[in-house]
Design a protein around this motif. Structure first.
Motif, PDB file in Angstrom:
ATOM      1  N   THR A 209       3.011  -0.518  12.345  1.00 23.74           N
ATOM      2  CA  THR A 209       2.488  -0.613  10.980  1.00 23.74           C
ATOM      3  C   THR A 209       1.104  -1.253  10.997  1.00 23.74           C
ATOM      4  O   THR A 209       0.681  -1.864  11.979  1.00 23.74           O
ATOM      5  CB  THR A 209       3.415  -1.442  10.084  1.00 23.74           C
ATOM      6  OG1 THR A 209       3.452  -2.790  10.577  1.00 23.74           O
ATOM      7  CG2 THR A 209       4.819  -0.865  10.065  1.00 23.74           C
ATOM      8  N   GLU A 210       0.401  -1.118   9.880  1.00 24.17           N
ATOM      9  CA  GLU A 210      -0.926  -1.712   9.728  1.00 24.17           C
ATOM     10  C   GLU A 210      -0.805  -3.004   8.938  1.00 24.17           C
ATOM     11  O   GLU A 210      -0.103  -3.064   7.929  1.00 24.17           O
ATOM     12  CB  GLU A 210      -1.850  -0.731   8.997  1.00 24.17           C
ATOM     13  CG  GLU A 210      -3.304  -1.141   9.007  1.00 24.17           C
ATOM     14  CD  GLU A 210      -4.197  -0.069   8.402  1.00 24.17           C
ATOM     15  OE1 GLU A 210      -5.041   0.490   9.120  1.00 24.17           O
ATOM     16  OE2 GLU A 210      -4.018   0.210   7.193  1.00 24.17           O
ATOM     17  N   VAL A 221      -9.598  -7.457   7.202  1.00 23.78           N
ATOM     18  CA  VAL A 221      -9.545  -6.216   7.976  1.00 23.78           C
ATOM     19  C   VAL A 221      -8.097  -5.738   8.027  1.00 23.78           C
ATOM     20  O   VAL A 221      -7.153  -6.481   7.749  1.00 23.78           O
ATOM     21  CB  VAL A 221     -10.090  -6.413   9.409  1.00 23.78           C
ATOM     22  CG1 VAL A 221     -11.569  -6.788   9.374  1.00 23.78           C
ATOM     23  CG2 VAL A 221      -9.280  -7.470  10.164  1.00 23.78           C
ATOM     24  N   TYR A 222      -7.921  -4.470   8.414  1.00 25.71           N
ATOM     25  CA  TYR A 222      -6.587  -3.890   8.578  1.00 25.71           C
ATOM     26  C   TYR A 222      -6.435  -3.473  10.032  1.00 25.71           C
ATOM     27  O   TYR A 222      -7.258  -2.715  10.551  1.00 25.71           O
ATOM     28  CB  TYR A 222      -6.406  -2.701   7.637  1.00 25.71           C
ATOM     29  CG  TYR A 222      -6.399  -3.120   6.182  1.00 25.71           C
ATOM     30  CD1 TYR A 222      -5.219  -3.443   5.539  1.00 25.71           C
ATOM     31  CD2 TYR A 222      -7.598  -3.226   5.469  1.00 25.71           C
ATOM     32  CE1 TYR A 222      -5.207  -3.846   4.211  1.00 25.71           C
ATOM     33  CE2 TYR A 222      -7.600  -3.629   4.142  1.00 25.71           C
ATOM     34  CZ  TYR A 222      -6.402  -3.937   3.530  1.00 25.71           C
ATOM     35  OH  TYR A 222      -6.385  -4.359   2.219  1.00 25.71           O
ATOM     36  N   VAL A 223      -5.407  -4.000  10.657  1.00 29.48           N
ATOM     37  CA  VAL A 223      -5.226  -3.788  12.090  1.00 29.48           C
ATOM     38  C   VAL A 223      -3.868  -3.144  12.336  1.00 29.48           C
ATOM     39  O   VAL A 223      -2.831  -3.642  11.876  1.00 29.48           O
ATOM     40  CB  VAL A 223      -5.321  -5.108  12.872  1.00 29.48           C
ATOM     41  CG1 VAL A 223      -5.325  -4.831  14.374  1.00 29.48           C
ATOM     42  CG2 VAL A 223      -6.564  -5.877  12.476  1.00 29.48           C
ATOM     43  N   TYR A 224      -3.859  -2.014  13.067  1.00 34.11           N
ATOM     44  CA  TYR A 224      -2.617  -1.301  13.401  1.00 34.11           C
ATOM     45  C   TYR A 224      -2.042  -1.894  14.676  1.00 34.11           C
ATOM     46  O   TYR A 224      -2.769  -2.212  15.628  1.00 34.11           O
ATOM     47  CB  TYR A 224      -2.931   0.187  13.611  1.00 34.11           C
ATOM     48  CG  TYR A 224      -1.749   1.007  14.079  1.00 34.11           C
ATOM     49  CD1 TYR A 224      -0.800   1.472  13.180  1.00 34.11           C
ATOM     50  CD2 TYR A 224      -1.586   1.299  15.431  1.00 34.11           C
ATOM     51  CE1 TYR A 224       0.288   2.227  13.598  1.00 34.11           C
ATOM     52  CE2 TYR A 224      -0.508   2.059  15.870  1.00 34.11           C
ATOM     53  CZ  TYR A 224       0.427   2.509  14.953  1.00 34.11           C
ATOM     54  OH  TYR A 224       1.493   3.249  15.374  1.00 34.11           O
ATOM     55  N   CYS A 398      -7.246  -7.505  18.102  1.00 36.12           N
ATOM     56  CA  CYS A 398      -8.585  -6.994  18.368  1.00 36.12           C
ATOM     57  C   CYS A 398      -9.023  -6.102  17.202  1.00 36.12           C
ATOM     58  O   CYS A 398      -8.272  -5.208  16.802  1.00 36.12           O
ATOM     59  CB  CYS A 398      -8.608  -6.176  19.666  1.00 36.12           C
ATOM     60  SG  CYS A 398      -8.139  -7.124  21.137  1.00 36.12           S
ATOM     61  N   PHE A 399     -10.216  -6.341  16.658  1.00 34.52           N
ATOM     62  CA  PHE A 399     -10.669  -5.573  15.501  1.00 34.52           C
ATOM     63  C   PHE A 399     -12.188  -5.548  15.472  1.00 34.52           C
ATOM     64  O   PHE A 399     -12.864  -6.373  16.093  1.00 34.52           O
ATOM     65  CB  PHE A 399     -10.126  -6.189  14.206  1.00 34.52           C
ATOM     66  CG  PHE A 399     -10.547  -7.626  14.004  1.00 34.52           C
ATOM     67  CD1 PHE A 399     -11.728  -7.941  13.340  1.00 34.52           C
ATOM     68  CD2 PHE A 399      -9.782  -8.653  14.508  1.00 34.52           C
ATOM     69  CE1 PHE A 399     -12.135  -9.258  13.170  1.00 34.52           C
ATOM     70  CE2 PHE A 399     -10.168  -9.977  14.342  1.00 34.52           C
ATOM     71  CZ  PHE A 399     -11.350 -10.285  13.671  1.00 34.52           C
TER      72      PHE A 399
END
Length: 400
Positions: A209-210, A221-224, A398-399
């Protein structure tokens, strides 16, 4: 009980057939010996035969009112049902379905014995009986099994959230016919359990999921994440739940997980994580919301898709000191590159943290022209410090 019916000799071609025994006996008697009969009585036994049409008798039996389909009620087996909030055995019903073969045999014996009447109800075999009675051990075992089912109470915990599965829900997974008879269908029941566990996973798994993440620099931020989070082991959970249902278990527990995260809720990253800002070229290690390590970095070369550091959420795979980093093997058996390092901490396949004493500087725009092959380059002294601190279950975010 039905009214009596008669079958006459004429109906079945009943006949007396002399064997000649009486005539032969008469011939043996002497007329002058009649005086002796005044003083004594003699009895003579002779065997004479009667005959009747067995085909017509069979027709007569089949035409009896009690043998007609419209006058018969078939017996019903005992069965398990759910009555007054509990599983119980509903007794069998006797009915009045005639066993015509047995009735035929009874009447045949009566004719052979010169009996004038026969009571079919006197022979328990004359009417068909239920195959399953209330004394059935199989039914009793079923009742005991399903009584356990109503006792079940499994409370799943997901941090502060709980989900309870109880006997009322489980009972709705059973099948009953129009008269309330419990229909055993183990495959269908297990499918309900499988579906229930699948819904638990859909509601609470976070792997794949994100997530919304608030960065140290103040950005959202949105991280998967496909390699970090909560993931229920559905096969093992189904097996455990089936066993608990069968034994009537009452318990509070977590589901069986194949992957675990640091926390429940919207932020399953918890308060201990490593943040790698690939835009700012900086990383922080938070432990219980406190920064215990930070450093400038050099990440992968962004202009080369094969070298760009991929975003995502990961955890540490291993640690080794020293180590040699190797690129792809070439046709002549050598590697595209080989680089000795003192500290190696991979977290995404061949991507990891390591010291890089060849970098002239870290942070800023160095990665735009001197970026790595995807790894996170650190100053040697910082890499050594991180190597001593990093733990295996800490999420690495990590983004860009």
């Amino acid at each position: 009980m039905q009214d009596p019916q008669a079958i006459t000799g004429k109906d079945i071609d009943y006949k007396y057939v002399s064997s000649g025994a009486v005539l032969q006996l008469l011939k043996t008697q002497k007329s002058w010996e009649w005086i002796g009969s005044l003083f004594e009585t003699k009895n003579y036994m002779v065997q004479e035969e009667t005959f009747f049409s067995r085909e017509k008798l069979e027709e007569q039996v089949n035409s009896l009112n009690c043998a007609k389909k419209e006058n018969q009620i078939a017996p019903e087996n005992a069965y398990v049902s759910f009555v007054n909030s509990e599983f119980t055995i509903v007794p069998e019903t006797e009915g009045n379905e005639l066993n015509t073969k047995e009735a035929y045999q009874m009447i045949c014996r009566a004719i052979d014995n010169d009996a004038a009447e026969v009571d079919l109800e006197s022979d328990p075999k004359a009417y068909k009986k239920a195959d399953v009675t209330k004394e059935s051990s199989e039914l009793q075992n079923m009742v005991n099994t399903y009584k356990n089912l109503t006792k079940v109470n499994i409370t799943y915990t997901f941090g502060d959230e709980t989900v309870t599965l109880d006997g009322n829900t489980i009972k709705n997974w059973l099948q009953f016919d129009e008269k309330g008879q419990l229909l055993q269908n183990d495959e269908a029941f297990r499918q309900h359990v499988v579906d229930y566990v699948a819904q638990l996973a859909a509601d609470h798994d976070t792997v794949g999921t994100e997530r919304q993440f608030q960065t140290t620099s103040g950005r959202t931020v949105y991280v998967y994440g496909s390699a970090y989070g909560w993931k229920i082991d559905q096969d093992k959970e189904v097996a455990q739940l089936m066993q608990e249902i069968q034994s009537g278990t009452q318990t509070t527990r977590e589901p069986v997980y194949s992957m675990r995260a640091n926390a429940h809720g919207i932020n399953d990253l918890g308060d201990t994580y490593i943040e790698v800002d690939l835009t700012e070229q900086y990383m922080w290690y938070y432990q219980n919301r406190n920064i215990i390590f930070q450093s400038e970095i050099v990440s992968g070369l962004p202009s080369d898709p094969d070298r760009k550091t991929p975003p995502g959420i990961f955890t540490l795979n291993s640690k080794s000191s020293p180590s040699v980093l190797r690129g792809e093997m070439t046709a002549n058996g050598t590697y595209s590159y080989e680089q000795p390092v003192t500290y190696w901490m991979p977290f995404n396949g061949g991507i990891g943290f390591h010291d890089a004493d060849w970098q002239p500087y870290f942070g800023g725009d160095r990665y735009l022209t001197g970026g790595s092959h995807g790894c996170i380059n650190l100053p040697p002294e910082n890499a050594g410090q991180l190597y001593s601190l990093i733990q295996y279950d800490v999420p690495i975010i990590c983004f860009y």
